[in-house]
Design a protein around this motif. Structure first.
Motif, PDB file in Angstrom:
ATOM      1  N   GLU A   1      39.213  21.097  29.473  1.00  0.00           N
ATOM      2  CA  GLU A   1      39.738  22.299  28.817  1.00  0.00           C
ATOM      3  C   GLU A   1      38.794  23.487  28.960  1.00  0.00           C
ATOM      4  O   GLU A   1      39.235  24.622  29.166  1.00  0.00           O
ATOM      5  N   GLU A   2      37.502  23.241  28.833  1.00  0.00           N
ATOM      6  CA  GLU A   2      36.554  24.349  28.942  1.00  0.00           C
ATOM      7  C   GLU A   2      36.468  24.849  30.391  1.00  0.00           C
ATOM      8  O   GLU A   2      36.396  26.052  30.643  1.00  0.00           O
ATOM      9  N   GLN A   3      36.498  23.928  31.366  1.00  0.00           N
ATOM     10  CA  GLN A   3      36.498  24.361  32.762  1.00  0.00           C
ATOM     11  C   GLN A   3      37.791  25.118  33.094  1.00  0.00           C
ATOM     12  O   GLN A   3      37.771  26.064  33.888  1.00  0.00           O
ATOM     13  N   LYS A   4      38.895  24.716  32.487  1.00  0.00           N
ATOM     14  CA  LYS A   4      40.162  25.435  32.706  1.00  0.00           C
ATOM     15  C   LYS A   4      40.058  26.862  32.163  1.00  0.00           C
ATOM     16  O   LYS A   4      40.479  27.827  32.833  1.00  0.00           O
ATOM     17  N   ARG A   5      39.506  27.020  30.984  1.00  0.00           N
ATOM     18  CA  ARG A   5      39.343  28.355  30.403  1.00  0.00           C
ATOM     19  C   ARG A   5      38.478  29.236  31.298  1.00  0.00           C
ATOM     20  O   ARG A   5      38.807  30.400  31.573  1.00  0.00           O
ATOM     21  N   ARG A   6      37.389  28.686  31.796  1.00  0.00           N
ATOM     22  CA  ARG A   6      36.479  29.460  32.632  1.00  0.00           C
ATOM     23  C   ARG A   6      37.122  29.808  33.982  1.00  0.00           C
ATOM     24  O   ARG A   6      36.859  30.881  34.545  1.00  0.00           O
ATOM     25  N   ALA A   7      37.954  28.904  34.494  1.00  0.00           N
ATOM     26  CA  ALA A   7      38.638  29.175  35.760  1.00  0.00           C
ATOM     27  C   ALA A   7      39.623  30.329  35.595  1.00  0.00           C
ATOM     28  O   ALA A   7      39.682  31.238  36.435  1.00  0.00           O
ATOM     29  N   ILE A   8      40.397  30.311  34.517  1.00  0.00           N
ATOM     30  CA  ILE A   8      41.414  31.344  34.292  1.00  0.00           C
ATOM     31  C   ILE A   8      40.779  32.684  33.964  1.00  0.00           C
ATOM     32  O   ILE A   8      41.176  33.732  34.491  1.00  0.00           O
ATOM     33  N   GLN A   9      39.776  32.682  33.106  1.00  0.00           N
ATOM     34  CA  GLN A   9      39.189  33.943  32.651  1.00  0.00           C
ATOM     35  C   GLN A   9      38.156  34.515  33.614  1.00  0.00           C
ATOM     36  O   GLN A   9      38.006  35.735  33.715  1.00  0.00           O
ATOM     37  N   GLY A  10      37.430  33.640  34.319  1.00  0.00           N
ATOM     38  CA  GLY A  10      36.327  34.132  35.142  1.00  0.00           C
ATOM     39  C   GLY A  10      36.358  33.703  36.591  1.00  0.00           C
ATOM     40  O   GLY A  10      35.431  33.987  37.335  1.00  0.00           O
ATOM     41  N   SER A  11      37.420  33.013  37.011  1.00  0.00           N
ATOM     42  CA  SER A  11      37.569  32.450  38.365  1.00  0.00           C
ATOM     43  C   SER A  11      36.351  31.635  38.793  1.00  0.00           C
ATOM     44  O   SER A  11      35.897  31.708  39.931  1.00  0.00           O
ATOM     45  N   TYR A  12      35.833  30.826  37.859  1.00  0.00           N
ATOM     46  CA  TYR A  12      34.767  29.884  38.194  1.00  0.00           C
ATOM     47  C   TYR A  12      35.406  28.564  38.615  1.00  0.00           C
ATOM     48  O   TYR A  12      36.230  28.005  37.894  1.00  0.00           O
ATOM     49  N   ASN A  13      34.998  28.077  39.777  1.00  0.00           N
ATOM     50  CA  ASN A  13      35.634  26.897  40.359  1.00  0.00           C
ATOM     51  C   ASN A  13      35.380  25.646  39.539  1.00  0.00           C
ATOM     52  O   ASN A  13      34.218  25.273  39.324  1.00  0.00           O
TER      53      ASN A  13
ATOM     54  N   MET B   1      25.231  17.352  34.715  1.00  0.00           N
ATOM     55  CA  MET B   1      26.693  17.274  34.814  1.00  0.00           C
ATOM     56  C   MET B   1      27.205  18.500  35.557  1.00  0.00           C
ATOM     57  O   MET B   1      26.760  19.629  35.309  1.00  0.00           O
ATOM     58  N   PRO B   2      28.180  18.310  36.463  1.00  0.00           N
ATOM     59  CA  PRO B   2      28.744  19.461  37.184  1.00  0.00           C
ATOM     60  C   PRO B   2      29.459  20.407  36.221  1.00  0.00           C
ATOM     61  O   PRO B   2      30.238  19.971  35.372  1.00  0.00           O
ATOM     62  N   TRP B   3      29.202  21.719  36.361  1.00  0.00           N
ATOM     63  CA  TRP B   3      29.812  22.724  35.484  1.00  0.00           C
ATOM     64  C   TRP B   3      30.807  23.578  36.254  1.00  0.00           C
ATOM     65  O   TRP B   3      31.923  23.769  35.844  1.00  0.00           O
ATOM     66  N   PHE B   4      30.384  24.148  37.357  1.00  0.00           N
ATOM     67  CA  PHE B   4      31.329  24.796  38.271  1.00  0.00           C
ATOM     68  C   PHE B   4      30.777  24.712  39.679  1.00  0.00           C
ATOM     69  O   PHE B   4      29.562  24.671  39.882  1.00  0.00           O
ATOM     70  N   THR B   5      31.687  24.620  40.637  1.00  0.00           N
ATOM     71  CA  THR B   5      31.280  24.522  42.031  1.00  0.00           C
ATOM     72  C   THR B   5      31.591  25.838  42.725  1.00  0.00           C
ATOM     73  O   THR B   5      32.200  26.733  42.139  1.00  0.00           O
ATOM     74  N   ASP B   6      31.151  25.963  43.930  1.00  0.00           N
ATOM     75  CA  ASP B   6      31.231  27.221  44.649  1.00  0.00           C
ATOM     76  C   ASP B   6      31.201  26.972  46.146  1.00  0.00           C
ATOM     77  O   ASP B   6      30.635  25.973  46.605  1.00  0.00           O
TER      78      ASP B   6
ATOM     79  N   GLU C   1      45.357  21.632  40.690  1.00  0.00           N
ATOM     80  CA  GLU C   1      46.809  21.471  40.700  1.00  0.00           C
ATOM     81  C   GLU C   1      47.433  21.989  39.407  1.00  0.00           C
ATOM     82  O   GLU C   1      48.631  21.855  39.187  1.00  0.00           O
ATOM     83  N   ASP C   2      46.616  22.587  38.550  1.00  0.00           N
ATOM     84  CA  ASP C   2      47.077  23.101  37.262  1.00  0.00           C
ATOM     85  C   ASP C   2      47.776  24.439  37.482  1.00  0.00           C
ATOM     86  O   ASP C   2      47.193  25.377  38.039  1.00  0.00           O
ATOM     87  N   GLY C   3      49.022  24.559  37.052  1.00  0.00           N
ATOM     88  CA  GLY C   3      49.810  25.759  37.298  1.00  0.00           C
ATOM     89  C   GLY C   3      49.205  27.016  36.713  1.00  0.00           C
ATOM     90  O   GLY C   3      49.247  28.085  37.331  1.00  0.00           O
ATOM     91  N   GLU C   4      48.639  26.918  35.509  1.00  0.00           N
ATOM     92  CA  GLU C   4      48.045  28.104  34.883  1.00  0.00           C
ATOM     93  C   GLU C   4      46.808  28.567  35.638  1.00  0.00           C
ATOM     94  O   GLU C   4      46.563  29.774  35.778  1.00  0.00           O
ATOM     95  N   VAL C   5      46.023  27.615  36.145  1.00  0.00           N
ATOM     96  CA  VAL C   5      44.837  27.967  36.931  1.00  0.00           C
ATOM     97  C   VAL C   5      45.249  28.640  38.238  1.00  0.00           C
ATOM     98  O   VAL C   5      44.711  29.686  38.620  1.00  0.00           O
TER      99      VAL C   5
END
Length: 414
Positions: free
Chosen positions: A321-333, A123-128, A341-345
């Motif tokens: 939700e988990e990918q959103k957390r990782r994007a905000i906290q660690g800038s993982y795509n 399963m895709p987790w984060f892209t780069d 398109e998520d404003g918080e991200v």
């Protein structure tokens, strides 16, 4: 959460399990992985043991292959590179039997990449994709523009580097990147070659295409950076060595992955609020922007004694939700388009929106077409590139030899 098998029983009398997951430790990876797995453990009553693996993708793959060949039960979930599904598929569970269609929310190209012979093996987790970091304050100070081409990057790096050294910082460099002979150099070199319209080493039909004038031009230019705008030590840099130099304030430009953004913006970073991120330069006026497609997936071992629980943890870690957390906290795509398109991200990582097409259309390495041979293809490519960069071979000589080597590898079909 580390620990032995929990002694208590879950609701319904089910025994608590200990799930072991391999996580990377580049940047904030390990911390975010531990937080995510702990959240799942708290929900389910199971335990999770996080195992660190080598930062070098080449070394990590070798370790995985040893474990899987031995049919080891030591690791339930493997974090695998975007180019590994084809090589490891026979050892991995078909996750489509566990996801209830969750994969449909992710980038279709990544789901296809992770599907081998009709089986969803990860399963895709984060892209780069590779991006260019630059010091906004220093470009302004020396009246330089954000570079559109590699030559412009080279020229402006010389100007700023000269000025900063004259001002007393004799450790300042123009450009840092990943030059060690490993998979990271394949990513960098593919960007140089592709941006010069030199192809992707092996094309979609399996033809070896690397020995061409555009590729020679790209490697020739890159070789001029050593001991000029880049230190000779860059030939032993991975992602973290490059980030260390840039984040300490000792480089104008850095090629790296998006994860470095949150670290450069951390409160204790000397370059906080001084950094910009753009697409990597084009290879001349007729070239194109090219960022190598990267990213990591989560896969469950066929030899796991806890396949159902492991698959449930994968589902949780790859969720919105988990990918959103990782994007905000660690800038993982994220691998879910809606998160771009998520404003918080976007507030946390503004360039996610600006570089969406770069991430969506990253340049793929030739792993699909070369299959099990990809590791040897990449190894040959980064070693030939390293020889050019270190001055051991001229570009024409190195590419002639690389072409012959790859043609031998693919002679009977990849």
């Amino acid at each position: 959460m580390a620990g032995s098998l929990a002694a208590f029983a879950l609701a319904g009398g089910v025994q608590a399990k200990t799930i072991t997951i391999s996580c990377g430790a580049v940047g904030a990876e390990k911390q975010l992985c531990e937080e995510g797995t702990q959240a799942w453990a708290d929900q389910t009553g199971h335990e999770v043991k996080v195992v660190s693996t080598p930062n070098s993708a080449t070394e990590r793959l070798s370790l995985y292959q040893q474990l899987l060949a031995a049919q080891s039960r030591d690791v339930d979930i493997f974090q695998i590179d975007v180019v590994w599904p084809g090589m490891l598929a026979q050892h991995l569970v078909d996750l489509s039997e566990h996801t209830n269609g969750a994969e449909d929310a992710h980038f279709e190209s990544l789901v296809q990449n992770n599907t081998v012979d009709g089986r969803l093996v990860a399963m895709p987790w984060f892209t780069d994709a590779g991006v260019l970091y630059y010091r906004k304050d220093l470009l302004d100070k020396y009246d330089q523009e954000v570079p559109e081409t590699w030559q412009q990057l080279t020229d402006s790096a010389r100007v700023v580097m000269s000025g900063e050294r004259e001002a007393g910082n004799d450790r300042f460099w123009g450009f840092v990147w990943q030059g060690r002979a490993y998979e990271g150099l394949t990513c960098n070199a593919l960007e140089w070659v592709s941006s010069h319209n030199g192809g992707t080493v092996v094309d979609a039909e399996g033809n070896v295409t690397i020995n061409n004038p555009q590729a020679r031009e790209a490697l020739t230019l890159a070789s001029t950076w050593i001991d000029d705008i880049s230190p000779r030590s860059v030939l032993n840099y991975t992602e973290e060595e490059a980030r260390g130099v840039f984040q300490s304030g000792n480089a104008l430009y850095m090629r790296n992955w998006p994860y470095a953004w949150s670290l450069a913006q951390s409160d204790d970073s000397p370059v906080k609020d001084k950094v910009g991120v753009v697409a990597l330069p084009r290879g001349g006026e007729q070239g194109s922007h090219a960022g190598t497609l990267g990213g990591w997936q989560l896969a469950v071992s066929r030899y796991s004694a806890n396949k159902d629980e492991a698959a449930d943890l994968v589902r949780f870690l790859t969720s919105y939700e988990e990918q959103k957390r990782r994007a905000i906290q660690g800038s993982y795509n994220p691998t879910i388009p809606g998160l771009y398109e998520d404003g918080e991200v976007l507030a946390a990582v503004p360039f996610f929106g600006e570089l969406f097409e770069t991430f969506k259309n990253g340049v793929p390495r030739p792993s699909s077409v070369t299959g099990d041979s990809y590791g040897r293809v990449s190894n040959a490519f980064f070693n030939a590139t390293h020889q050019v960069l270190s001055g051991e071979a001229e570009p024409e000589q190195a590419l002639n030899g690389l072409e012959r080597q790859l043609q031998r590898l693919g002679r009977r079909g990849w």
